[in-house]
Design a protein around this motif. Structure first.
Motif, PDB file in Angstrom:
ATOM      1  N   VAL A  82      29.082  44.867  34.213  1.00  0.00           N
ATOM      2  CA  VAL A  82      30.042  45.303  35.220  1.00  0.00           C
ATOM      3  C   VAL A  82      31.263  45.927  34.548  1.00  0.00           C
ATOM      4  N   SER A  83      31.728  45.321  33.485  1.00  0.00           N
ATOM      5  CA  SER A  83      32.875  45.860  32.761  1.00  0.00           C
ATOM      6  C   SER A  83      32.610  47.262  32.239  1.00  0.00           C
ATOM      7  N   ASN A  84      31.400  47.496  31.764  1.00  0.00           N
ATOM      8  CA  ASN A  84      31.058  48.818  31.232  1.00  0.00           C
ATOM      9  C   ASN A  84      30.932  49.880  32.322  1.00  0.00           C
ATOM     10  N   ALA A  85      30.876  49.426  33.580  1.00  0.00           N
ATOM     11  CA  ALA A  85      30.682  50.361  34.694  1.00  0.00           C
ATOM     12  C   ALA A  85      31.974  50.741  35.397  1.00  0.00           C
ATOM     13  N   THR A  86      33.079  50.083  35.043  1.00  0.00           N
ATOM     14  CA  THR A  86      34.348  50.357  35.724  1.00  0.00           C
ATOM     15  C   THR A  86      35.504  50.092  34.779  1.00  0.00           C
ATOM     16  N   PRO A  87      36.591  50.851  34.901  1.00  0.00           N
ATOM     17  CA  PRO A  87      37.767  50.571  34.084  1.00  0.00           C
ATOM     18  C   PRO A  87      38.705  49.520  34.688  1.00  0.00           C
ATOM     19  N   LEU A  88      38.372  48.999  35.858  1.00  0.00           N
ATOM     20  CA  LEU A  88      39.276  48.054  36.520  1.00  0.00           C
ATOM     21  C   LEU A  88      39.366  46.728  35.761  1.00  0.00           C
ATOM     22  N   PRO A  89      40.546  46.109  35.756  1.00  0.00           N
ATOM     23  CA  PRO A  89      40.662  44.755  35.201  1.00  0.00           C
ATOM     24  C   PRO A  89      39.790  43.789  35.981  1.00  0.00           C
ATOM     25  N   ILE A  90      39.222  42.830  35.274  1.00  0.00           N
ATOM     26  CA  ILE A  90      38.320  41.855  35.885  1.00  0.00           C
ATOM     27  C   ILE A  90      38.941  40.466  35.831  1.00  0.00           C
ATOM     28  N   MET A  91      39.021  39.838  37.003  1.00  0.00           N
ATOM     29  CA  MET A  91      39.382  38.430  37.082  1.00  0.00           C
ATOM     30  C   MET A  91      38.092  37.618  37.039  1.00  0.00           C
ATOM     31  N   VAL A  92      37.915  36.830  36.007  1.00  0.00           N
ATOM     32  CA  VAL A  92      36.740  35.965  35.878  1.00  0.00           C
ATOM     33  C   VAL A  92      36.940  34.786  36.830  1.00  0.00           C
ATOM     34  N   TYR A  93      36.038  34.644  37.775  1.00  0.00           N
ATOM     35  CA  TYR A  93      36.222  33.681  38.866  1.00  0.00           C
ATOM     36  C   TYR A  93      35.202  32.555  38.746  1.00  0.00           C
ATOM     37  N   ASN A  94      35.695  31.345  38.529  1.00  0.00           N
ATOM     38  CA  ASN A  94      34.833  30.175  38.452  1.00  0.00           C
ATOM     39  C   ASN A  94      34.942  29.375  39.740  1.00  0.00           C
ATOM     40  N   ASN A  95      33.880  29.405  40.553  1.00  0.00           N
ATOM     41  CA  ASN A  95      33.861  28.725  41.841  1.00  0.00           C
ATOM     42  C   ASN A  95      32.504  28.062  42.039  1.00  0.00           C
ATOM     43  N   PRO A  96      32.265  26.973  41.295  1.00  0.00           N
ATOM     44  CA  PRO A  96      30.914  26.374  41.291  1.00  0.00           C
ATOM     45  C   PRO A  96      30.438  25.885  42.643  1.00  0.00           C
ATOM     46  N   ALA A  97      31.343  25.418  43.510  1.00  0.00           N
ATOM     47  CA  ALA A  97      30.916  24.887  44.807  1.00  0.00           C
ATOM     48  C   ALA A  97      30.278  25.960  45.667  1.00  0.00           C
ATOM     49  N   THR A  98      30.744  27.196  45.550  1.00  0.00           N
ATOM     50  CA  THR A  98      30.228  28.293  46.362  1.00  0.00           C
ATOM     51  C   THR A  98      29.161  29.101  45.650  1.00  0.00           C
ATOM     52  N   CYS A  99      29.372  29.369  44.365  1.00  0.00           N
ATOM     53  CA  CYS A  99      28.498  30.302  43.641  1.00  0.00           C
ATOM     54  C   CYS A  99      27.360  29.632  42.877  1.00  0.00           C
TER      55      CYS A  99
ATOM     56  N   ASP B  94      37.862  37.341  25.472  1.00  0.00           N
ATOM     57  CA  ASP B  94      38.014  37.871  24.109  1.00  0.00           C
ATOM     58  C   ASP B  94      37.040  39.004  23.813  1.00  0.00           C
ATOM     59  N   SER B  95      35.854  38.959  24.424  1.00  0.00           N
ATOM     60  CA  SER B  95      34.771  39.844  23.996  1.00  0.00           C
ATOM     61  C   SER B  95      34.440  40.971  24.954  1.00  0.00           C
ATOM     62  N   ILE B  96      34.842  40.854  26.223  1.00  0.00           N
ATOM     63  CA  ILE B  96      34.503  41.864  27.228  1.00  0.00           C
ATOM     64  C   ILE B  96      35.768  42.651  27.549  1.00  0.00           C
ATOM     65  N   LYS B  97      35.709  43.947  27.398  1.00  0.00           N
ATOM     66  CA  LYS B  97      36.923  44.763  27.344  1.00  0.00           C
ATOM     67  C   LYS B  97      37.821  44.663  28.571  1.00  0.00           C
ATOM     68  N   ASN B  98      37.264  44.576  29.755  1.00  0.00           N
ATOM     69  CA  ASN B  98      38.107  44.572  30.951  1.00  0.00           C
ATOM     70  C   ASN B  98      38.360  43.182  31.523  1.00  0.00           C
ATOM     71  N   ALA B  99      37.696  42.173  30.994  1.00  0.00           N
ATOM     72  CA  ALA B  99      37.931  40.803  31.452  1.00  0.00           C
ATOM     73  C   ALA B  99      39.277  40.339  30.904  1.00  0.00           C
ATOM     74  N   SER B 100      40.215  40.065  31.795  1.00  0.00           N
ATOM     75  CA  SER B 100      41.578  39.832  31.312  1.00  0.00           C
ATOM     76  C   SER B 100      42.283  38.639  31.943  1.00  0.00           C
ATOM     77  N   MET B 101      41.686  38.013  32.949  1.00  0.00           N
ATOM     78  CA  MET B 101      42.341  36.895  33.630  1.00  0.00           C
ATOM     79  C   MET B 101      41.281  35.986  34.239  1.00  0.00           C
ATOM     80  N   ILE B 102      41.696  34.772  34.611  1.00  0.00           N
ATOM     81  CA  ILE B 102      40.753  33.766  35.097  1.00  0.00           C
ATOM     82  C   ILE B 102      41.264  33.157  36.396  1.00  0.00           C
ATOM     83  N   LYS B 103      40.369  33.007  37.366  1.00  0.00           N
ATOM     84  CA  LYS B 103      40.657  32.212  38.557  1.00  0.00           C
ATOM     85  C   LYS B 103      39.794  30.959  38.472  1.00  0.00           C
ATOM     86  N   GLU B 104      40.425  29.814  38.471  1.00  0.00           N
ATOM     87  CA  GLU B 104      39.728  28.542  38.290  1.00  0.00           C
ATOM     88  C   GLU B 104      39.752  27.755  39.599  1.00  0.00           C
ATOM     89  N   SER B 105      38.541  27.502  40.139  1.00  0.00           N
ATOM     90  CA  SER B 105      38.427  26.829  41.442  1.00  0.00           C
ATOM     91  C   SER B 105      37.473  25.642  41.415  1.00  0.00           C
TER      92      SER B 105
END
Length: 292
Positions: free
Chosen positions: A124-141, A155-166
């Motif tokens: 997904v990162s390679n397909a868009t220049p948008l910043p990516i919020m990595v979203y951890n939502n185990p109850a739903t996903c 650290d390793s994926i160019k556009n992954a830059s923030m985390i949402k922890e749920s």
């Protein structure tokens, strides 16, 4: 882009006659969030019933939200798809319509390995220049990502830059802060952890609560950032029972019910979700009345 503050989540109103998306009413909900002084708007999350929308409806909501907000605050578009191909398609669409950030969560039927999750985000990162919020939502996903793994992706994926922890575990947020030396912005996705999460260094709070209680979440955020811990504690416990109730009652159904109580008819949730029972509605009405 680095988001900070209250990230407000609109519900998706449905037209009573066609059961299609009612964009006019969506605009009204966005207005409510903007009047509540949210710092960003995140469409197509759990509260927006994204999983129950057709592709066309998803696109309509995404495009309308970006156009209606019109740059007043950043717009985050949620993406949670079973296939990487569809997630890429949505990520590219979010970029084309002018979204600011995508919030990406791995949606699972089969249990995904970390290698598969990493490849999903990387594609997904390679397909868009948008910043990516990595979203951890185990109850739903159905996927639970550790702080260590999410930081590895940052650290390793160019556009992954923030985390949402749920996950509901405050220790995850402490670990993200500690392991990243406070350099990776993270966001609270659990209403009942708002006080602890913001005190633990969360950059923001992702919530649908401003749809119903205005700027009270923003007041809490501002009090914590100003170092006024006594005021923050008072504000949090005033809101606590309500914040917990709208989640345990079903976020989409309870927020839609609350909007109706407040005079905004936005329709019910989409089946198989059901509206709140009369008893649950009465409880919500009482909680809202207590919060003014």
């Amino acid at each position: 882009m680095e988001l900070s503050g209250i990230i407000g989540y609109p519900i998706t109103p449905f037209n009573a006659d066609t059961q299609g998306v009612d964009l006019e009413k969506l605009g009204n909900v966005i207005d409510i969030l903007l009047e509540a002084n949210v710092n960003a708007i995140a469409a197509l999350g759990s509260a927006g019933e994204a999983a129950y929308l057709s592709e066309l409806e998803w696109q309509q909501v995404a495009e309308f939200t970006v156009q209606y907000v019109a740059g007043k605050v950043p717009v985050v578009i949620g993406i949670a798809e079973l296939t990487t191909q569809q997630a890429i398609k949505y990520a590219q669409y979010a970029y084309e319509i002018g979204a600011d950030v995508i919030m990406l969560s791995p949606f699972s039927y089969y249990k995904l390995s970390e290698e598969e999750i990493f490849a999903h985000y990387d594609a997904v990162s390679n397909a868009t220049p948008l910043p990516i919020m990595v979203y951890n939502n185990p109850a739903t996903c159905g996927v639970d990502m550790s702080p260590e793994f999410m930081l590895k992706m940052i650290d390793s994926i160019k556009n992954a830059s923030m985390i949402k922890e749920s996950s509901g575990d405050i220790q995850r947020m402490h670990k993200i802060h500690k392991l990243s030396a406070g350099k990776v912005p993270f966001y609270n996705g659990c209403n009942h952890l708002a006080l602890e999460a913001l005190n633990a260094g969360a950059q923001g709070w992702c919530t649908a609560a401003p749809c119903l209680i205005g700027d009270q979440p923003k007041q809490l955020f501002d009090a914590i950032k100003a170092g006024n811990n006594a005021q923050a504690k008072t504000l949090f416990y005033q809101q606590y029972e309500f914040l917990e109730y709208i989640v345990v009652s079903g976020l989409a159904a309870s927020v839609k019910c609350g909007l109706e109580i407040k005079g905004h008819r936005v329709g019910g949730p989409r089946k198989p979700l059901l509206p709140l029972s009369s008893d649950a509605k009465n409880t919500l009405e009482t909680l809202l009345s207590e919060l003014g």
